[in-house]
Design a protein around this motif. Sequence first.
Motif, mmCIF file in Angstrom:
data_model
loop_
_atom_site.group_PDB
_atom_site.id
_atom_site.type_symbol
_atom_site.label_atom_id
_atom_site.label_comp_id
_atom_site.label_asym_id
_atom_site.label_seq_id
_atom_site.Cartn_x
_atom_site.Cartn_y
_atom_site.Cartn_z
ATOM 1 N N LEU A 9 -7.015 -3.477 6.350
ATOM 2 C CA LEU A 9 -5.908 -3.282 5.413
ATOM 3 C C LEU A 9 -5.592 -4.614 4.743
ATOM 4 C CD1 LEU A 9 -3.519 -1.622 4.271
ATOM 5 C CD2 LEU A 9 -2.235 -2.287 6.328
ATOM 6 N N GLN A 11 -3.533 -6.422 1.058
ATOM 7 C CA GLN A 11 -2.684 -6.208 -0.101
ATOM 8 C C GLN A 11 -3.488 -6.355 -1.390
ATOM 9 O OE1 GLN A 11 0.664 -8.910 0.287
ATOM 10 N NE2 GLN A 11 1.891 -7.302 1.241
ATOM 11 N N ALA A 12 -3.027 -5.723 -2.427
ATOM 12 C CA ALA A 12 -3.671 -5.851 -3.731
ATOM 13 C C ALA A 12 -3.762 -7.326 -4.118
ATOM 14 C CB ALA A 12 -2.892 -5.078 -4.777
ATOM 15 N N LYS A 85 -8.065 -3.998 -5.508
ATOM 16 C CA LYS A 85 -7.106 -3.116 -6.149
ATOM 17 C C LYS A 85 -6.906 -1.872 -5.264
ATOM 18 C CE LYS A 85 -9.030 -4.412 -10.665
ATOM 19 N NZ LYS A 85 -9.642 -3.888 -11.912
ATOM 20 N N PRO A 86 -5.790 -1.197 -5.403
ATOM 21 C CA PRO A 86 -5.584 0.028 -4.621
ATOM 22 C C PRO A 86 -6.701 1.049 -4.822
ATOM 23 C CG PRO A 86 -3.507 -0.695 -5.563
ATOM 24 C CD PRO A 86 -4.572 -1.588 -6.142
ATOM 25 N N GLU A 87 -7.281 1.073 -6.007
ATOM 26 C CA GLU A 87 -8.368 2.030 -6.272
ATOM 27 C C GLU A 87 -9.670 1.662 -5.573
ATOM 28 O OE1 GLU A 87 -6.411 0.480 -8.529
ATOM 29 O OE2 GLU A 87 -7.534 -0.001 -10.366
ATOM 30 N N ASP A 88 -9.717 0.504 -4.924
ATOM 31 C CA ASP A 88 -10.877 0.142 -4.110
ATOM 32 C C ASP A 88 -10.793 0.763 -2.709
ATOM 33 O OD1 ASP A 88 -10.676 -3.131 -5.551
ATOM 34 O OD2 ASP A 88 -12.135 -1.554 -6.053
ATOM 35 N N THR A 89 -9.675 1.398 -2.401
ATOM 36 C CA THR A 89 -9.503 2.030 -1.102
ATOM 37 C C THR A 89 -10.528 3.139 -0.904
ATOM 38 O OG1 THR A 89 -7.133 1.545 -1.006
ATOM 39 C CG2 THR A 89 -7.927 3.398 0.323
ATOM 40 N N THR A 118 -8.640 -0.364 3.063
ATOM 41 C CA THR A 118 -7.398 0.148 2.490
ATOM 42 C C THR A 118 -6.680 -0.982 1.774
ATOM 43 O OG1 THR A 118 -7.179 1.774 4.275
ATOM 44 C CG2 THR A 118 -5.226 1.322 2.953
ATOM 45 N N VAL A 119 -6.391 -0.780 0.500
ATOM 46 C CA VAL A 119 -5.716 -1.791 -0.304
ATOM 47 C C VAL A 119 -4.341 -1.251 -0.676
ATOM 48 C CG1 VAL A 119 -5.818 -3.257 -2.336
ATOM 49 C CG2 VAL A 119 -7.942 -2.517 -1.216
ATOM 50 N N SER A 120 -3.311 -1.955 -0.226
ATOM 51 C CA SER A 120 -1.946 -1.508 -0.498
ATOM 52 C C SER A 120 -1.428 -2.158 -1.774
ATOM 53 C CB SER A 120 -1.037 -1.855 0.672
ATOM 54 O OG SER A 120 -0.975 -3.258 0.845
ATOM 55 N N SER A 121 -0.570 -1.436 -2.486
ATOM 56 C CA SER A 121 -0.036 -1.958 -3.751
ATOM 57 C C SER A 121 1.228 -2.753 -3.527
ATOM 58 C CB SER A 121 0.250 -0.792 -4.698
ATOM 59 O OG SER A 121 1.123 0.129 -4.096
#
Length: 121
Positions: A9, A11-12, A85-89, A118-121
């Motif tokens: 996990l 962060q963006a 980026k979150p879309e890399d999750t 998991t990339v959090s925004s």
Amino acid sequence: QLQASGGGLVQAGGSLSLSCAASGGIVSRYNIAWFRQAPGKEREFVAGIGWFTDQGEYSDSVKGRFTISRDNAKNTVYLQMNSLKPEDTAVYYCAANRRSIVTSQSGYDQWGRGTQVTVSS
């Protein structure tokens, strides 16, 4: 056999480095690619590196942010992921073939178990 690891996990804007450990000297004799699959989506090509070159190929969505590299002595291929980026999750998989780097998952006959990113925004 292939084994992906290094997910987690983040962060963006952060970074992660994935590893694909291979047995049997695969890394020095096979093309290795990274794919990813987000929930409800098709598995997609991320990056690939040929056994005969140090130059990687990338999908447009990760070009300039991700770097694929290979260490033949360690039988390992790496995927350095920056500016996440979150879309890399997704669940990230590594795969191998003897023919060439292709973007279709059907072109690969060896797969490792995935690692969750998991990339959090």
